[in-house]
Design an enzyme around this catalytic site. Sequence first.
Site, PDB file in Angstrom:
ATOM      1  N   GLN A  14       0.920   6.516   0.909  1.00 49.79           N
ATOM      2  CA  GLN A  14       1.633   7.636   1.539  1.00 49.79           C
ATOM      3  C   GLN A  14       3.072   7.730   1.038  1.00 49.79           C
ATOM      4  O   GLN A  14       3.789   8.659   1.399  1.00 49.79           O
ATOM      5  CB  GLN A  14       1.630   7.473   3.075  1.00 49.79           C
ATOM      6  CG  GLN A  14       0.258   7.537   3.710  1.00 49.79           C
ATOM      7  CD  GLN A  14      -0.373   8.926   3.655  1.00 49.79           C
ATOM      8  OE1 GLN A  14       0.296   9.929   3.405  1.00 49.79           O
ATOM      9  NE2 GLN A  14      -1.678   8.998   3.865  1.00 49.79           N
TER      10      GLN A  14
ATOM     11  N   CYS B 116      -8.540   6.186  10.116  1.00 51.62           N
ATOM     12  CA  CYS B 116      -8.818   4.908   9.441  1.00 51.62           C
ATOM     13  C   CYS B 116      -7.782   3.859   9.805  1.00 51.62           C
ATOM     14  O   CYS B 116      -7.348   3.077   8.946  1.00 51.62           O
ATOM     15  CB  CYS B 116      -8.894   5.070   7.922  1.00 51.62           C
ATOM     16  SG  CYS B 116     -10.193   6.163   7.407  1.00 51.62           S
TER      17      CYS B 116
ATOM     18  N   LYS C 277      -3.682  12.327  -3.118  1.00 53.47           N
ATOM     19  CA  LYS C 277      -2.666  12.663  -2.103  1.00 53.47           C
ATOM     20  C   LYS C 277      -1.373  13.131  -2.750  1.00 53.47           C
ATOM     21  O   LYS C 277      -0.399  13.419  -2.060  1.00 53.47           O
ATOM     22  CB  LYS C 277      -2.388  11.436  -1.224  1.00 53.47           C
ATOM     23  CG  LYS C 277      -3.574  10.988  -0.378  1.00 53.47           C
ATOM     24  CD  LYS C 277      -3.182   9.868   0.551  1.00 53.47           C
ATOM     25  CE  LYS C 277      -4.360   9.073   1.063  1.00 53.47           C
ATOM     26  NZ  LYS C 277      -5.201   9.749   2.029  1.00 53.47           N
TER      27      LYS C 277
ATOM     28  N   ASP D 169       0.874  -1.167   0.000  1.00 54.07           N
ATOM     29  CA  ASP D 169       0.000   0.000   0.000  1.00 54.07           C
ATOM     30  C   ASP D 169       0.916   1.224   0.000  1.00 54.07           C
ATOM     31  O   ASP D 169       1.446   1.618   1.037  1.00 54.07           O
ATOM     32  CB  ASP D 169      -0.912  -0.024   1.231  1.00 54.07           C
ATOM     33  CG  ASP D 169      -1.762   1.237   1.324  1.00 54.07           C
ATOM     34  OD1 ASP D 169      -1.625   2.124   0.452  1.00 54.07           O
ATOM     35  OD2 ASP D 169      -2.554   1.346   2.279  1.00 54.07           O
TER      36      ASP D 169
HETATM   37  C1  LIG Z   1      -1.938   4.294   3.904  1.00 58.21           C
HETATM   38  C2  LIG Z   1      -3.248   4.563   3.205  1.00 58.21           C
HETATM   39  N1  LIG Z   1      -3.816   3.568   2.504  1.00 58.21           N
HETATM   40  C3  LIG Z   1      -4.972   3.749   1.844  1.00 58.21           C
HETATM   41  C4  LIG Z   1      -5.629   4.946   1.881  1.00 58.21           C
HETATM   42  C5  LIG Z   1      -6.928   5.080   1.154  1.00 58.21           C
HETATM   43  O1  LIG Z   1      -6.876   6.054   0.171  1.00 58.21           O
HETATM   44  P1  LIG Z   1      -8.228   6.407  -0.622  1.00 58.21           P
HETATM   45  O2  LIG Z   1      -9.192   6.884   0.420  1.00 58.21           O
HETATM   46  O3  LIG Z   1      -7.854   7.463  -1.581  1.00 58.21           O
HETATM   47  O4  LIG Z   1      -8.674   5.145  -1.256  1.00 58.21           O
HETATM   48  C6  LIG Z   1      -5.090   5.998   2.613  1.00 58.21           C
HETATM   49  C7  LIG Z   1      -5.820   7.289   2.728  1.00 58.21           C
HETATM   50  O5  LIG Z   1      -5.902   7.879   3.762  1.00 58.21           O
HETATM   51  C8  LIG Z   1      -3.870   5.807   3.269  1.00 58.21           C
HETATM   52  O6  LIG Z   1      -3.292   6.781   3.992  1.00 58.21           O
END
Ligand SMILES: Cc1ncc(COP(=O)(O)O)c(C=O)c1O
Length: 417
Positions: free
Chosen positions: A209, A374, A232, A206
């Site tokens: 960030q 989250c 982001k 993932d």
């Molecule tokens: C580490 C990480 N993974 C996944 C996401 C999910 O991103 P999105 O809401 O654009 O799908 C985020 C968003 O805050 C994140 O910080």
Amino acid sequence: MVEPEVSKPLDVAAIKKDFPILEREVHGGRLVYLDSANTSQKPRAVLDAMAGYYEQTNANVHRGTYLIAEEATAALEGARAKVARFIGAGEAREVVFTKNATEALNLVAKAWGRANLAAGDAVVLTELEHHANIVPWHQLHDELGIELRWIPIGADGHLDLTDLGRLVDGAKVVSFAAMSNVLGTLLPVERLVSAAHDAGAIAVVDASQHVPHVATDVQAWGADFAAFTGHKMCGPTGIGVLWGTTEILDATPPFLTGGEMILNVTKDGFTVNELPWKFEAGTPPIAEAVGLGAAVDYLSGLGMEAVREHEVALTAYALRTLTGRFGDEIVVHGPSEPAERGGVMSFTFGDLHPHDLTQVFDEHGVCVRAGHHCAKPLMRVLGVAATARASLYVYNDEADVDALADAIGAAADFFAP
Ligand SMILES: Cc1ncc(COP(=O)(O)O)c(C=O)c1O
């Protein structure tokens, strides 16, 4: 492979002028935006590229026989090629456009996972994951009976890898964030990928960030999949990316189905399109792809080495300023060494609730997110219900950090007994 750049320090005063929103006032003062881990602001180049697309080119893609439809297709595919170069992908067809990182991670779990996992198979996650990299696997646990294993957090916001060998033993998937959205921790991606592969598991990164803040080379990582999100990284909302090797994408069944992703449909069935369109059901986010391509150009123009250097220096300044000014009253979670982290600073202040803090910040024009970010399993590990999280990007400078420190001071005075 991503070519190393010669880095030139960021000129933040000039960069601020590229972002129209930073010119607006809030509550009678300037806007101090410190929530880029949540979503970044967008430079004029991105806004213009999207408006220009709609004004001059707008048509549907991959099906037109007229000029603007061909131009729209070229714009979409050109953006894909830019993204591929930016992350060091081998080929543009390894880049699948999704709605966001969440959809990309769901694609991995629901399409690859459902086809390849069965009851008792293990998926290894870390305790610092965003819900987007937890909940799809929970669903497979409920649906298929897979087992979830967790790499724990150790000292100073890093992973505790003491038991890594045992945790990945016999696993089918190791899925983890390259950078924590709460602690800022940079994870040892290559080490985790090799541990996954040595154990016969696939590695899913993932990179939500990471890609916006640190030069990223997915081939050097050696992972199987990587997911990230456009909004982001100076791009628009509504577009994300799933990168995968051609081998794994070829071997993964489609996720969403309908138009665009088919080669042929009969009353008896369908055959799927080639990569990457096999995973892009329906009309894709064309203007958003154009915006993401412009964002990639913008960040490449700054130089990702310079972006990272700026953020390390500013994070060091922020950590120094906050602890210097507030001592033990403030607890900033995550690695204490700026070189081991991104510019994401989650903190608690005395016994003040993060929402109370950020409400006072708002009165000073300082935008900081409060909540669980989250990452509820991580909040439990940290022993807090919520934190305030300030996060830095290319348009932030020491004055923004000072404004945050002043806002914390104001909140402390306001709530003083
Ligand atoms: C580490 C990480 N993974 C996944 C996401 C999910 O991103 P999105 O809401 O654009 O799908 C985020 C968003 O805050 C994140 O910080």
